[in-house]
Design a protein around this motif. Structure first.
Motif, PDB file in Angstrom:
ATOM      1  N   ASN A 168      -7.494  -2.607   8.255  1.00  0.00           N
ATOM      2  CA  ASN A 168      -8.370  -2.997   7.152  1.00  0.00           C
ATOM      3  C   ASN A 168      -7.672  -3.962   6.195  1.00  0.00           C
ATOM      4  O   ASN A 168      -8.235  -4.995   5.814  1.00  0.00           O
ATOM      5  CB  ASN A 168      -8.823  -1.756   6.380  1.00  0.00           C
ATOM      6  N   CYS A 169      -6.466  -3.607   5.793  1.00  0.00           N
ATOM      7  CA  CYS A 169      -5.741  -4.448   4.835  1.00  0.00           C
ATOM      8  C   CYS A 169      -5.382  -5.797   5.441  1.00  0.00           C
ATOM      9  O   CYS A 169      -5.485  -6.847   4.783  1.00  0.00           O
ATOM     10  CB  CYS A 169      -4.494  -3.724   4.342  1.00  0.00           C
ATOM     11  N   VAL A 172     -10.809  -2.183  -0.032  1.00  0.00           N
ATOM     12  CA  VAL A 172      -9.654  -3.034   0.281  1.00  0.00           C
ATOM     13  C   VAL A 172      -9.993  -4.499   0.030  1.00  0.00           C
ATOM     14  O   VAL A 172      -9.188  -5.251  -0.544  1.00  0.00           O
ATOM     15  CB  VAL A 172      -9.204  -2.811   1.736  1.00  0.00           C
ATOM     16  N   VAL A 189      -7.025   2.878   1.726  1.00  0.00           N
ATOM     17  CA  VAL A 189      -6.926   1.867   2.782  1.00  0.00           C
ATOM     18  C   VAL A 189      -7.941   2.107   3.896  1.00  0.00           C
ATOM     19  O   VAL A 189      -8.175   1.228   4.730  1.00  0.00           O
ATOM     20  CB  VAL A 189      -5.500   1.796   3.360  1.00  0.00           C
ATOM     21  N   THR A 210       0.839  -1.197   0.000  1.00  0.00           N
ATOM     22  CA  THR A 210       0.000   0.000   0.000  1.00  0.00           C
ATOM     23  C   THR A 210       0.879   1.254   0.000  1.00  0.00           C
ATOM     24  O   THR A 210       2.016   1.232   0.459  1.00  0.00           O
ATOM     25  CB  THR A 210      -0.945   0.021   1.213  1.00  0.00           C
ATOM     26  N   ASN A 216       2.015  -2.965   4.760  1.00  0.00           N
ATOM     27  CA  ASN A 216       1.173  -1.823   5.121  1.00  0.00           C
ATOM     28  C   ASN A 216       2.043  -0.572   5.203  1.00  0.00           C
ATOM     29  O   ASN A 216       2.652  -0.286   6.233  1.00  0.00           O
ATOM     30  CB  ASN A 216       0.480  -2.078   6.461  1.00  0.00           C
ATOM     31  N   ASN A 224      -0.661  -0.609  -4.741  1.00  0.00           N
ATOM     32  CA  ASN A 224      -1.801   0.178  -4.280  1.00  0.00           C
ATOM     33  C   ASN A 224      -1.370   1.585  -3.935  1.00  0.00           C
ATOM     34  O   ASN A 224      -0.386   1.783  -3.223  1.00  0.00           O
ATOM     35  CB  ASN A 224      -2.435  -0.478  -3.049  1.00  0.00           C
TER      36      ASN A 224
END
Length: 303
Positions: free
Chosen positions: A130-131, A80, A74, A13, A99, A37
């Motif tokens: 979340n990820c 996600v 994110v 990310t 992350n 991402n």
């Protein structure tokens, strides 16, 4: 043995530039297929465009690797989840999550708006949550996963004007410690990287000489190691300018004070002894602190 990530699928990310770009390129160089991402927003998190992620994908493909661009925020769990589903549909698995996404809104606590505090926590902390949540069951089911949280010296040691950033970054160490315990039986290892690097996050505060020395690629070395099959678990790895250290949260031997009426005064009077680092140690998990305290109390009372 050389780290070989062929057959592994990674999500990075905040990978449109800076550290994230370096991480994505380094993982791809070792053979990983990479989801690049990036929301494509400004340094403070506002705005967004997928062009930065697409540019990194083009770099990876030009070097013979495989990658796809993704512009999900994110902070949006549904987006996600869709990103993770896309990776799994295309490549069949997800092995590595880095992350890295983050924003900066530096200001002293006295002048800070609570909306800015929440925004920073939402991206750094909840974005990582979340990820990680989106890949967690996949990694457990395939009995393999490597997750890297991005902490910071601002969280570990503090930094003027970064109360929100520091709070989020140290929270990620706590998240890592528990997830590392919960994931161990499924071969899911969770670690933290504390980077010092020249990125757009730091371009205003570093000299040109330091900017060159502290290239993001020197930090990405740590990500490759933490993403590998032989990665450790529950480690805070500090990295910058090609130098690596490990940070610990240790416990001193302490002093039994008791809970009498004059206990607060006794505590202050013996604070140097409480702080004495001779014999400090590293608890394996949270309950070990209480166990050590009870054992010390029982020993003192039996004397």
């Amino acid at each position: 043995m050389m780290i070989d990530l062929r057959g592994r699928v990674a999500i990075v990310t905040g990978a449109g530039g800076g550290l994230g770009r370096a991480h994505a390129l380094a993982l791809a160089t070792r053979g990983a297929k990479v989801v690049v991402n990036d929301l494509g927003g400004a340094r403070d998190g506002r705005g967004g465009a997928i062009t930065a992620a697409q540019s990194v994908v083009a770099e990876i493909e030009a070097a013979g690797g495989e990658a796809i661009a993704n512009g999900a925020s994110v902070t949006d769990f549904a987006a996600v989840e869709a990103m993770v589903a896309e990776a799994k549909a295309k490549w069949g698995r997800v092995d590595i999550l880095v992350n890295n996404a983050g924003i900066l809104r530096d200001r002293t606590f006295a002048k800070m708006e609570l909306d800015d505090f929440r925004a920073v926590l939402d991206v750094h902390l909840m974005g990582s949550v979340n990820c990680t949540k989106a890949v967690w069951d996949i990694m457990r089911e395939q009995a393999y996963g490597r997750i890297v949280m991005t902490t910071s010296s601002s969280g570990l040691y503090g930094n003027f004007g970064q109360a929100h950033y520091g709070a989020a970054k140290l929270a990620l160490v706590g998240l890592m410690n528990t997830l590392g315990l919960e994931g161990a039986r499924y071969n899911v290892r969770v670690n933290c990287l504390s980077p010092s690097a020249a990125t757009r996050m730091t371009e205003d505060v570093l000299s040109p000489e330091l900017l060159e020395l502290m290239a993001p690629a020197s930090v990405a070395v740590g990500v490759v190691a933490l993403a590998s099959e032989d990665a450790p678990n529950r480690v805070v790895l500090c990295a910058g300018a090609g130098t690596f250290e490990r940070a610990y949260v240790t416990l001193t031997q302490g002093v039994f004070i008791g809970a009498g009426a004059d206990a607060p005064e006794k505590l202050l009077a013996q604070f140097d002894r409480v702080s004495d680092r001779d014999g400090e140690w590293l608890p394996n998990d949270g309950p070990m602190q209480a166990q050590a305290e009870v054992a010390a109390a029982q020993k003192a009372l039996a004397a």
